[in-house]
Design a protein around this motif. Structure first.
Motif: not given
Length: 306
Positions: A161-164, A167-179, A202-209, A234-237
């Motif tokens: 969840w943290l990775a997606v 990536a999804a909120f890389a430029t967001h001033p608040e949500q992008g800071r969640v660790g 997703g079908p690859d076993g990775q979190l898509a969103g 949503l994962a950028p991919a």
């Protein structure tokens, strides 16, 4: 009063929460965001300031995060007496006041007047949107492409969840800071339920969103309990594969299935594509929060602190 020290904080935290409740009842909107409400009990690295009445009751309170974001509140019966100015001055960063920003939830006329007096100008607007939920929402079928699986959050899903989210909120001033620490604090809140955090694999076993829905008893629309589209990521991919819409609908279905008849969400005004998407889904603006910053004119000067 000076910034709260830890022993004193335990004594006044309940008074601060009572102040927040009084202000919300008077103004019709919560004076602090969730992140700032959490600071009442655990300020961490944030700076917090409170002003008390002669009888010890807290009449004004404010906090500033390390990155310079400020929120404050004054008791309804103690406004226009300079308490807000005093708290704001105590919170401004020494020697670099222009780096700080101040949120006005609901951007009420009194807040706009306060901002004008202190040469604060709006730099960002956040729309709180709402939509009615019906039995149809609770019964809506949701279809994802072959290979996708939607299930509730389970222990061990934190890193995905943290990775997606990052990536999804890389430029967001608040949500992008969640660790990890921030995520743990959110999951420790009374309203958190793992069943409300929908994870799309997703079908690859990775979190898509994911669609984190929030059911907080304090959330109301026209006096009635409401759910929230809390974090939709949503994962950028996987963007552009047609999974964003069904993931959104899945969250609305989940909230409606809890018996709630309204849902809210927050979206930046400068994201017109997202605003338009939510309007197509039937959402309308309920309130607008504004973030203010110094315009460089004369005004408050940070107080000197030893």
């Amino acid at each position: 009063m000076s910034p709260l020290d830890q022993p004193d904080r335990h004594c006044v935290a309940e008074q601060i929460r009572e102040l927040l409740d009084r202000a919300a009842a008077h103004d019709g909107i919560a004076p602090l965001s969730e992140r700032f409400r959490m600071l009442v009990d655990d300020p961490g690295e944030a700076r917090t300031v409170a002003r008390r009445e002669a009888d010890g009751a807290v009449a004004a309170y404010g906090a500033r995060l390390p990155e310079g974001t400020i929120e404050l509140v004054v008791a309804p019966n103690r406004r226009r007496l300079g308490l807000g100015t005093t708290v704001l001055r105590d919170l401004l960063r020494d020697g670099d006041a222009h780096a700080d920003t101040v949120w006005a939830h609901g951007n009420l006329p009194a807040a706009q007047a306060f901002a004008a007096r202190h040469h604060l100008v709006p730099i960002r607007r956040l729309h709180k949107m709402t939509r009615e939920l019906t039995a149809t929402d609770a019964a809506t079928s949701v279809h994802f492409p072959d290979g996708f699986e939607l299930r509730a959050f389970a222990p061990g899903d934190e890193d995905a969840w943290l990775a997606v989210n990052a990536a999804a909120f890389a430029t967001h001033p608040e949500q992008g800071r969640v660790g990890r620490q921030e995520l743990a604090a959110l999951m420790a809140q009374p309203w958190f339920d793992p069943a409300d955090l929908l994870m799309l694999w997703g079908p690859d076993g990775q979190l898509a969103g994911s669609h984190w829905t929030k059911i907080d008893p304090r959330e109301r629309v026209d006096g009635m309990p409401a759910g929230e589209v809390y974090v939709l990521a949503l994962a950028p991919a996987w963007q552009g594969f047609g999974i964003a819409a069904p993931l959104t609908v899945a969250g609305l279905r989940h909230v409606a299935a809890q018996g709630l008849r309204a849902v809210v969400l927050y979206v930046d005004e400068d994201n017109p594509r997202a605003v338009a998407t939510y309007r197509r889904l039937g959402f309308g603006t309920l309130t607008v929060d504004a973030q203010y910053a110094r315009d460089g004119g004369p005004g408050l000067v940070p107080s000197r602190r030893n």
